[in-house]
Design a protein around this motif. Structure first.
Motif, PDB file in Angstrom:
ATOM      1  N   ASP A 147     -23.819  -7.814   0.293  1.00 22.25           N
ATOM      2  CA  ASP A 147     -23.828  -6.355   0.230  1.00 22.25           C
ATOM      3  C   ASP A 147     -23.163  -5.931  -1.080  1.00 22.25           C
ATOM      4  O   ASP A 147     -21.946  -6.025  -1.234  1.00 22.25           O
ATOM      5  CB  ASP A 147     -23.055  -5.837   1.459  1.00 22.25           C
ATOM      6  N   SER A 148     -23.980  -5.522  -2.019  1.00 21.97           N
ATOM      7  CA  SER A 148     -23.416  -5.253  -3.354  1.00 21.97           C
ATOM      8  C   SER A 148     -22.471  -4.060  -3.328  1.00 21.97           C
ATOM      9  O   SER A 148     -21.535  -3.967  -4.110  1.00 21.97           O
ATOM     10  CB  SER A 148     -24.513  -5.079  -4.384  1.00 21.97           C
ATOM     11  N   GLN A 149     -22.702  -3.114  -2.416  1.00 25.94           N
ATOM     12  CA  GLN A 149     -21.785  -1.977  -2.305  1.00 25.94           C
ATOM     13  C   GLN A 149     -20.408  -2.462  -1.848  1.00 25.94           C
ATOM     14  O   GLN A 149     -19.380  -2.063  -2.391  1.00 25.94           O
ATOM     15  CB  GLN A 149     -22.317  -0.972  -1.263  1.00 25.94           C
ATOM     16  N   ALA A 150     -20.417  -3.325  -0.857  1.00 23.81           N
ATOM     17  CA  ALA A 150     -19.148  -3.848  -0.342  1.00 23.81           C
ATOM     18  C   ALA A 150     -18.450  -4.682  -1.414  1.00 23.81           C
ATOM     19  O   ALA A 150     -17.223  -4.619  -1.569  1.00 23.81           O
ATOM     20  CB  ALA A 150     -19.391  -4.702   0.910  1.00 23.81           C
ATOM     21  N   LEU A 151     -19.212  -5.445  -2.162  1.00 24.60           N
ATOM     22  CA  LEU A 151     -18.635  -6.275  -3.216  1.00 24.60           C
ATOM     23  C   LEU A 151     -17.997  -5.390  -4.289  1.00 24.60           C
ATOM     24  O   LEU A 151     -16.902  -5.663  -4.779  1.00 24.60           O
ATOM     25  CB  LEU A 151     -19.733  -7.158  -3.824  1.00 24.60           C
ATOM     26  N   THR A 152     -18.706  -4.326  -4.622  1.00 22.02           N
ATOM     27  CA  THR A 152     -18.164  -3.387  -5.605  1.00 22.02           C
ATOM     28  C   THR A 152     -16.837  -2.818  -5.110  1.00 22.02           C
ATOM     29  O   THR A 152     -15.856  -2.735  -5.856  1.00 22.02           O
ATOM     30  CB  THR A 152     -19.171  -2.248  -5.847  1.00 22.02           C
ATOM     31  N   ARG A 153     -16.810  -2.444  -3.827  1.00 18.72           N
ATOM     32  CA  ARG A 153     -15.573  -1.889  -3.263  1.00 18.72           C
ATOM     33  C   ARG A 153     -14.438  -2.928  -3.312  1.00 18.72           C
ATOM     34  O   ARG A 153     -13.295  -2.609  -3.624  1.00 18.72           O
ATOM     35  CB  ARG A 153     -15.805  -1.424  -1.812  1.00 18.72           C
ATOM     36  N   ALA A 154     -14.784  -4.162  -3.026  1.00 18.03           N
ATOM     37  CA  ALA A 154     -13.764  -5.218  -3.038  1.00 18.03           C
ATOM     38  C   ALA A 154     -13.195  -5.409  -4.447  1.00 18.03           C
ATOM     39  O   ALA A 154     -11.979  -5.453  -4.647  1.00 18.03           O
ATOM     40  CB  ALA A 154     -14.359  -6.534  -2.531  1.00 18.03           C
ATOM     41  N   PHE A 155     -14.098  -5.515  -5.414  1.00 15.44           N
ATOM     42  CA  PHE A 155     -13.638  -5.680  -6.798  1.00 15.44           C
ATOM     43  C   PHE A 155     -12.781  -4.489  -7.230  1.00 15.44           C
ATOM     44  O   PHE A 155     -11.729  -4.641  -7.842  1.00 15.44           O
ATOM     45  CB  PHE A 155     -14.820  -5.832  -7.748  1.00 15.44           C
ATOM     46  N   ALA A 156     -13.258  -3.286  -6.916  1.00 13.83           N
ATOM     47  CA  ALA A 156     -12.549  -2.076  -7.343  1.00 13.83           C
ATOM     48  C   ALA A 156     -11.147  -2.045  -6.715  1.00 13.83           C
ATOM     49  O   ALA A 156     -10.162  -1.676  -7.361  1.00 13.83           O
ATOM     50  CB  ALA A 156     -13.332  -0.834  -6.952  1.00 13.83           C
ATOM     51  N   PHE A 157     -11.091  -2.450  -5.455  1.00 16.41           N
ATOM     52  CA  PHE A 157      -9.801  -2.425  -4.753  1.00 16.41           C
ATOM     53  C   PHE A 157      -8.813  -3.401  -5.399  1.00 16.41           C
ATOM     54  O   PHE A 157      -7.661  -3.071  -5.679  1.00 16.41           O
ATOM     55  CB  PHE A 157     -10.042  -2.787  -3.283  1.00 16.41           C
ATOM     56  N   MET A 158      -9.266  -4.603  -5.660  1.00 19.95           N
ATOM     57  CA  MET A 158      -8.373  -5.592  -6.274  1.00 19.95           C
ATOM     58  C   MET A 158      -8.015  -5.210  -7.701  1.00 19.95           C
ATOM     59  O   MET A 158      -6.856  -5.325  -8.119  1.00 19.95           O
ATOM     60  CB  MET A 158      -9.027  -6.983  -6.255  1.00 19.95           C
ATOM     61  N   ALA A 159      -9.014  -4.731  -8.427  1.00 20.07           N
ATOM     62  CA  ALA A 159      -8.771  -4.405  -9.839  1.00 20.07           C
ATOM     63  C   ALA A 159      -7.852  -3.192  -9.984  1.00 20.07           C
ATOM     64  O   ALA A 159      -7.170  -3.036 -10.988  1.00 20.07           O
ATOM     65  CB  ALA A 159     -10.101  -4.158 -10.554  1.00 20.07           C
ATOM     66  N   GLY A 160      -7.840  -2.353  -8.946  1.00 17.76           N
ATOM     67  CA  GLY A 160      -7.052  -1.130  -9.047  1.00 17.76           C
ATOM     68  C   GLY A 160      -5.619  -1.282  -8.581  1.00 17.76           C
ATOM     69  O   GLY A 160      -4.888  -0.313  -8.482  1.00 17.76           O
ATOM     70  N   ASN A 161      -5.228  -2.487  -8.275  1.00 11.01           N
ATOM     71  CA  ASN A 161      -3.887  -2.670  -7.696  1.00 11.01           C
ATOM     72  C   ASN A 161      -3.126  -3.785  -8.400  1.00 11.01           C
ATOM     73  O   ASN A 161      -3.341  -4.961  -8.143  1.00 11.01           O
ATOM     74  CB  ASN A 161      -4.042  -2.979  -6.201  1.00 11.01           C
ATOM     75  N   ASP A 162      -2.230  -3.394  -9.281  1.00  9.33           N
ATOM     76  CA  ASP A 162      -1.416  -4.383 -10.009  1.00  9.33           C
ATOM     77  C   ASP A 162      -0.550  -5.214  -9.077  1.00  9.33           C
ATOM     78  O   ASP A 162      -0.079  -6.282  -9.453  1.00  9.33           O
ATOM     79  CB  ASP A 162      -0.489  -3.665 -11.002  1.00  9.33           C
ATOM     80  N   GLN A 163      -0.287  -4.691  -7.890  1.00  7.20           N
ATOM     81  CA  GLN A 163       0.590  -5.413  -6.955  1.00  7.20           C
ATOM     82  C   GLN A 163      -0.220  -6.202  -5.920  1.00  7.20           C
ATOM     83  O   GLN A 163       0.346  -6.664  -4.929  1.00  7.20           O
ATOM     84  CB  GLN A 163       1.535  -4.436  -6.239  1.00  7.20           C
ATOM     85  N   PHE A 164      -1.514  -6.349  -6.136  1.00  2.69           N
ATOM     86  CA  PHE A 164      -2.324  -7.067  -5.158  1.00  2.69           C
ATOM     87  C   PHE A 164      -1.725  -8.449  -4.868  1.00  2.69           C
ATOM     88  O   PHE A 164      -1.688  -8.917  -3.739  1.00  2.69           O
ATOM     89  CB  PHE A 164      -3.766  -7.230  -5.660  1.00  2.69           C
ATOM     90  N   PHE A 165      -1.220  -9.097  -5.897  1.00  2.00           N
ATOM     91  CA  PHE A 165      -0.745 -10.477  -5.735  1.00  2.00           C
ATOM     92  C   PHE A 165       0.599 -10.560  -5.011  1.00  2.00           C
ATOM     93  O   PHE A 165       0.984 -11.620  -4.532  1.00  2.00           O
ATOM     94  CB  PHE A 165      -0.634 -11.153  -7.114  1.00  2.00           C
ATOM     95  N   LEU A 166       1.343  -9.428  -4.934  1.00  2.00           N
ATOM     96  CA  LEU A 166       2.678  -9.488  -4.317  1.00  2.00           C
ATOM     97  C   LEU A 166       2.631 -10.145  -2.936  1.00  2.00           C
ATOM     98  O   LEU A 166       3.422 -11.034  -2.632  1.00  2.00           O
ATOM     99  CB  LEU A 166       3.293  -8.085  -4.205  1.00  2.00           C
ATOM    100  N   ASN A 167       1.686  -9.706  -2.099  1.00  2.00           N
ATOM    101  CA  ASN A 167       1.661 -10.239  -0.735  1.00  2.00           C
ATOM    102  C   ASN A 167       1.285 -11.717  -0.705  1.00  2.00           C
ATOM    103  O   ASN A 167       1.729 -12.454   0.181  1.00  2.00           O
ATOM    104  CB  ASN A 167       0.691  -9.424   0.125  1.00  2.00           C
ATOM    105  N   ILE A 168       0.495 -12.137  -1.686  1.00  2.00           N
ATOM    106  CA  ILE A 168       0.156 -13.562  -1.789  1.00  2.00           C
ATOM    107  C   ILE A 168       1.417 -14.342  -2.191  1.00  2.00           C
ATOM    108  O   ILE A 168       1.749 -15.377  -1.610  1.00  2.00           O
ATOM    109  CB  ILE A 168      -0.975 -13.780  -2.826  1.00  2.00           C
ATOM    110  N   ALA A 169       2.138 -13.774  -3.175  1.00  2.00           N
ATOM    111  CA  ALA A 169       3.372 -14.427  -3.627  1.00  2.00           C
ATOM    112  C   ALA A 169       4.376 -14.528  -2.475  1.00  2.00           C
ATOM    113  O   ALA A 169       5.111 -15.514  -2.352  1.00  2.00           O
ATOM    114  CB  ALA A 169       3.985 -13.655  -4.793  1.00  2.00           C
ATOM    115  N   MET A 170       4.381 -13.511  -1.623  1.00  2.00           N
ATOM    116  CA  MET A 170       5.317 -13.532  -0.491  1.00  2.00           C
ATOM    117  C   MET A 170       4.968 -14.607   0.534  1.00  2.00           C
ATOM    118  O   MET A 170       5.839 -15.347   0.993  1.00  2.00           O
ATOM    119  CB  MET A 170       5.351 -12.160   0.190  1.00  2.00           C
ATOM    120  N   ALA A 171       3.675 -14.695   0.876  1.00  2.00           N
ATOM    121  CA  ALA A 171       3.271 -15.743   1.825  1.00  2.00           C
ATOM    122  C   ALA A 171       3.559 -17.117   1.220  1.00  2.00           C
ATOM    123  O   ALA A 171       4.014 -18.047   1.901  1.00  2.00           O
ATOM    124  CB  ALA A 171       1.801 -15.591   2.172  1.00  2.00           C
TER     125      ALA A 171
END
Lengths: 491, 477
Positions: free
Chosen positions: B269-293
């Motif tokens: 689903d290219s719309q969903a993929l676009t949303r996923a990319f946009a969400f990750m790209a728009g969040n500098d802190q996306f990795f924080l929760n990964i770093a925490m786990a």
């Protein structure tokens, strides 16, 4: 609210958000400015600025890659001023680099990691903490020089045993002086390098012997302080014996001096034996002790001056005495150096005088009164809550004034100790008091300076200050005491 | 040192470490003697009881503790954390059930919770369908209809309020060296979010999207990729200005780069993929929760080593600060949490700030965040008058309280020193140097969100309590 909101937008100007927050804060603190914010113009940031009442039309039209400078101020002049100050701060990057707070280690461990080639810890923290720091030092592979006192003898024994098993020296506790390869540590004098090695249980003892050696044209390579209790039977001379061995095997050491109060018999025997094994010419000076049986390479000296003379291969000679007036009356000695006081006691005791001291040697009565009284003003009873008289001679002032006013006293003995760690000009207060309180027919004041020309206080400067005040200056502490005997008609 | 240490001492001028009177240090430098002065202060801030305990431990148990700590450190350093999947929390943590809520920090009851924590609990109970609206949720909470547990009790962590409930997707980090797993929910982005107590429709709808679309997509991508190995990623992030707590810009970008192809490949689903990319790209802190786990999976590998004085968790719930220590198992040592110091977003001041909050200090527990400040000079600016050039000093200071450096996580600008790792409670108590924690600052009222960022310090009392307990356990043996 008639506040003015003003925005300025810099297209395509990216600045890190932390830097922007710092500028925001400083602009927000300007006079007549309510609030300021510098942010990149992302939708989320624009919303924050709108909520804070900071967004004007220009800012609302900014994009994510644009920098929005937003201020709200009491009037438009203040707002404009704030905008231009912000731009100024943006355009003049900080000149400061690496000039921030300098990092200093807070623990021995981090000091060692910053300075891995360190080999000795000089410990002068309050006594209750000193043993713990020394233990850490040893476990980090450092020798420990413990300047602090008030360390229990049990802790001292434990520390020295542990250090010994690691081949490390524990100098102290209560070790005021050391010289390692010509480098003075803590309270010590700048003496010339030479082939003498000293092991001393007393700081001023080491200082006087090394300065006398200097005066006699000799020099010191090492002076290893061991602490006042090392030669007690309980401690067993652990550090002293290790130091003797080290000096014995050091090819640059030609003669060895051991200075201490009289040790326990068992320990004295061990020390003398060990010096015998060392084979190098050696001299023991156990201040106040009787004659001891000695191997052929070991001499016994009864004063610090004689110990110095023996170390440089000279005989036990007395220096020429200047013409001195005589006085009836007793002798009051007011010492800043404990071992200097002990040396004077040896001389007066052996002249048959009935002396008292607060820190008596063998066969001297304990007391602070009498016509023949020698006081160690560095003793705890005088220094509680105030600096040692070698650091601040003020402790001596009242005693000196009193002695100068006594009719039953003919001579006042007062030492001056200079060198690293000591008062910057100890002769001056002594000279001043003698000038102010000395009387024509009153007590003669005799002094000797423990120090060298290379010390920052300069031996000859100190001596001349004393002379100018009418104080008789001897070239050794022992001579000062002998001259006192002469003045008192006992010499 | 080579040969006999006394001989080598007497061979040349002494090299001195001066502990105590500063005057001795001046004398030494005047003579040109190499020396370092220690800025000494009495151990345990002069508390004689704690100081005596320290010295007793140093005498009787030093070798044992050191050996246990070196094992704890080895296990942390040899960990191999890999982000392997995203799964529903109910699957990751079977103990989860309706009305059971995991939160950040040590245990806490509703009555003592701060505003954002309560707000997040109200929000999540509507999100889970347990309550019709926020006010019903509040009533239920007051009536004791929810049960609360720390994330840490279930191998999980969460930033700020750190709410974890059964239907949220959680990221799974597996420590492949030891086989243990750790879980953390997906970072929601900045602005109004549940982790800061946000609970309006915007917040809950985003959580629903993460649950229904983004979480499963990320899980598929990770499975397709065979997992995302984190150690090397973090090493690169450190060299790019991240410290993995306040700054995750580099690692978020690197993670997106690593995941992009797999996300695309597993999406129809290219719309969903676009949303996923946009969400990750728009969040500098996306990795924080990964770093925490990741931090949790590493720290847990050092748990329950008898005699070890290494910290395995530091965590805050907005009311209390708690730590756990390897040698004292799962016990919490708790003290009132402190206020973070820092910089505030426009419109907000210190008065709006909520006390320190979140499980995120797990990254400091493994040597990142405030401990890796030297890697992220920009972040140093958050504390008072701190200059960027002071950043390295924070890292150096943390060396005083840690067991060792991480040879794989290095800070290039500090001559490649390894980040200080393995907080030793003995050293914290002795030096009174509190671990530095880089943190976001929440508004004290629920639903407003982040209002600033700064630095928090772990309360020293937690560490002295833990030391007392460790000593008791050592004695009992």
């Amino acid at each position: 609210m008639n506040a003015v909101v003003m925005n300025e937008v810099r297209k395509g100007f990216y600045v890190d958000s932390v830097a922007l927050m710092r500028i925001s804060r400083s602009i927000g603190r300007l006079k007549q400015v309510d609030e300021a914010s510098l942010m990149m113009g992302t939708p989320a940031n624009r919303e924050i600025m709108a909520d804070a009442g900071l967004l004007a039309d220009e800012g609302a039209a900014a994009g994510g890659g644009d920098l929005v400078i937003a201020v709200r101020a009491e009037n438009s002049a203040a707002a404009k001023e704030a905008l231009s100050t912000a731009i100024e701060q943006l355009q003049s990057p900080s000149q400061k680099f690496a000039s921030g707070e300098e990092w200093t280690p807070r623990t021995l461990r981090s000091a060692v990691s910053a300075f891995p080639s360190a080999n000795v810890a000089l410990i002068s923290v309050p006594g209750e903490f000193a043993a713990a720091e020394a233990r850490k030092a040893i476990r980090l592979g450092l020798h420990a020089m413990i300047f602090s006192d008030n360390v229990s003898i049990a802790e001292e024994i434990q520390l020295k045993r542990e250090a010994q098993s690691l081949g490390l020296l524990v100098m102290g506790p209560d070790c005021g002086t050391a010289i390692i390869s010509g480098t003075p540590l803590a309270f010590a004098n700048c003496v010339s390098r030479g082939p003498v090695g000293i092991v001393g249980a007393s700081g001023t003892g080491i200082q006087e012997v090394s300065c006398q050696i200097e005066r006699m044209g000799g020099g010191i390579l090492h002076a290893i302080g061991v602490g006042g209790r090392d030669l007690k039977s309980e401690v067993g001379g652990t550090t002293t014996l290790m130091a003797i061995d080290a000096l014995a095997s050091d090819p640059d050491i030609e003669s060895i001096v051991v200075i201490s109060k009289p040790p326990g018999d068992d320990v004295a025997k061990k020390v003398i034996e060990r010096l015998g094994i060392a084979g190098k010419p050696a001299v023991v000076c156990f201040l106040g002790s009787a004659a001891l049986p000695l191997p052929a390479n070991v001499l016994q000296a009864y004063t610090l001056k004689d110990a110095a003379a023996a170390a440089v291969g000279k005989g036990f000679e007395q220096s020429e005495r200047p013409g001195l007036p005589t006085r009836s009356g007793g002798i009051a000695g007011l010492y800043s150096g404990g071992t200097l006081c002990a040396e004077a006691q040896v001389i007066l005791r052996d002249a048959g005088l009935p002396i008292n001291s607060n820190a008596p040697i063998a066969k001297v009565a304990k007391g602070r009164e009498g016509s023949y009284v020698l006081l160690d003003l560095g003793d705890d009873e005088f220094t509680r809550g105030r600096p040692h008289p070698m650091i601040d001679p003020g402790v001596r002032e009242a005693f000196l004034i009193e002695a100068l006013g006594r009719d039953d006293i003919g001579v006042v003995l007062a030492d001056v100790v200079i060198g690293q760690g000591a008062h910057s000009d100890p002769a001056l207060p002594l000279a001043d008091i003698v000038r102010a309180h000395g009387r024509r027919s009153g007590p003669i004041v005799i002094s000797a300076v423990t120090g060298t020309e290379q010390d920052s206080q300069v031996l000859s400067d100190q001596e001349s200050k004393l002379c100018k005040a009418g104080i008789v200056v001897a070239s050794s502490n022992a001579d000062a005491a002998r001259w006192a005997l002469a003045v008192a008609g006992r010499g | 040192m080579t040969g006999d240490p006394i001989e080598s001492l007497l061979r040349g001028p002494p090299k001195v470490i001066n502990v105590g009177l500063a005057g001795f240090s001046r004398d030494l430098s005047e003579q040109g003697v190499e020396s370092v002065h220690v800025d000494w202060s009495p151990p345990a801030q002069g508390d004689p009881i704690v100081a005596a305990l320290l010295s007793k431990l140093d005498g009787s148990s030093k070798e044992r503790i050191d050996a246990a700590n070196s094992r704890a450190l080895d296990q942390m350093l040899s960990s191999e954390p890999v982000l392997i999947d995203v799964i529903p929390a109910s699957e990751a943590i079977p103990a989860l059930e309706p009305r059971r809520i995991l939160h950040a920090g040590p245990p806490l009851e509703w009555e003592r919770m701060c505003g954002p924590m309560r707000g997040a609990i109200q929000g999540i109970s509507v999100f889970e369908g347990w309550e019709a609206n926020l006010s019903d949720a509040q009533k239920s909470a007051e009536q004791g209809l929810f049960s609360f547990y720390p994330n840490h009790h279930f191998d999980a962590v969460g930033p700020m309020t750190g709410i974890t409930t059964l239907s949220q997707p959680v990221m799974v980090v597996e420590n492949r060296k030891f086989g243990n797993r750790a879980y953390c929910a997906i970072n929601e982005g900045l602005g109004k979010v549940l982790r800061f107590g946000g609970n309006d429709d915007e917040v809950l709808n985003r959580l629903r999207w993460i649950r229904d679309e983004f979480g499963p997509a990320l899980g598929r991508a990770l499975r397709n990729l065979g997992g995302l190995s984190l150690k090397g990623l973090v090493a690169r992030g450190l060299s790019m200005g991240d410290e993995m707590h306040q700054r995750n810009a580099a690692c978020s970008s690197l993670a997106l780069r690593e995941l992009a192809a797999a996300l695309a490949e597993t999406s129809s689903d290219s719309q969903a993929l676009t949303r996923a990319f946009a969400f990750m790209a728009g969040n500098d802190q996306f990795f924080l929760n990964i770093a925490m786990a990741m931090g949790k999976s590493i720290a847990d590998s050092a748990r329950a080593i008898e005699g070890s004085s290494i910290v395995t968790a530091m965590s805050r719930n907005g009311t209390d600060f708690g730590i756990q220590v390897s040698g004292t198992g799962d016990s919490w040592f708790i003290a009132p949490v402190e206020m973070p110091e820092g910089l505030f977003f426009p419109g907000f001041t210190e008065e709006d700030a909520n006390p320190d909050m979140g499980d995120s200090a797990i990254v400091e527990t493994v040597g990142l965040g405030g401990f890796a400040m030297g890697a992220a000079p920009a972040v140093a600016g958050f504390v008072g008058a701190g200059a960027a050039s002071d950043a390295g000093n924070y890292t150096l200071r943390m060396k005083d309280i840690t067991a060792g450096g991480n040879p794989e996580w290095k800070i290039p600008s500090m001559d490649y020193i390894g980040v200080p790792t393995g907080i030793d409670i003995r050293a914290v108590v002795e030096t009174a140097i509190a671990p530095t924690i880089n943190t976001g600052i929440a508004h004290r009222r629920a639903g407003i969100g982040q209002v600033g960022a700064g630095i928090a310090r772990a309360p020293l009392k937690c560490f002295s309590q833990a030391l007392v307990d460790l000593a008791r356990r050592l004695e009992a043996k």
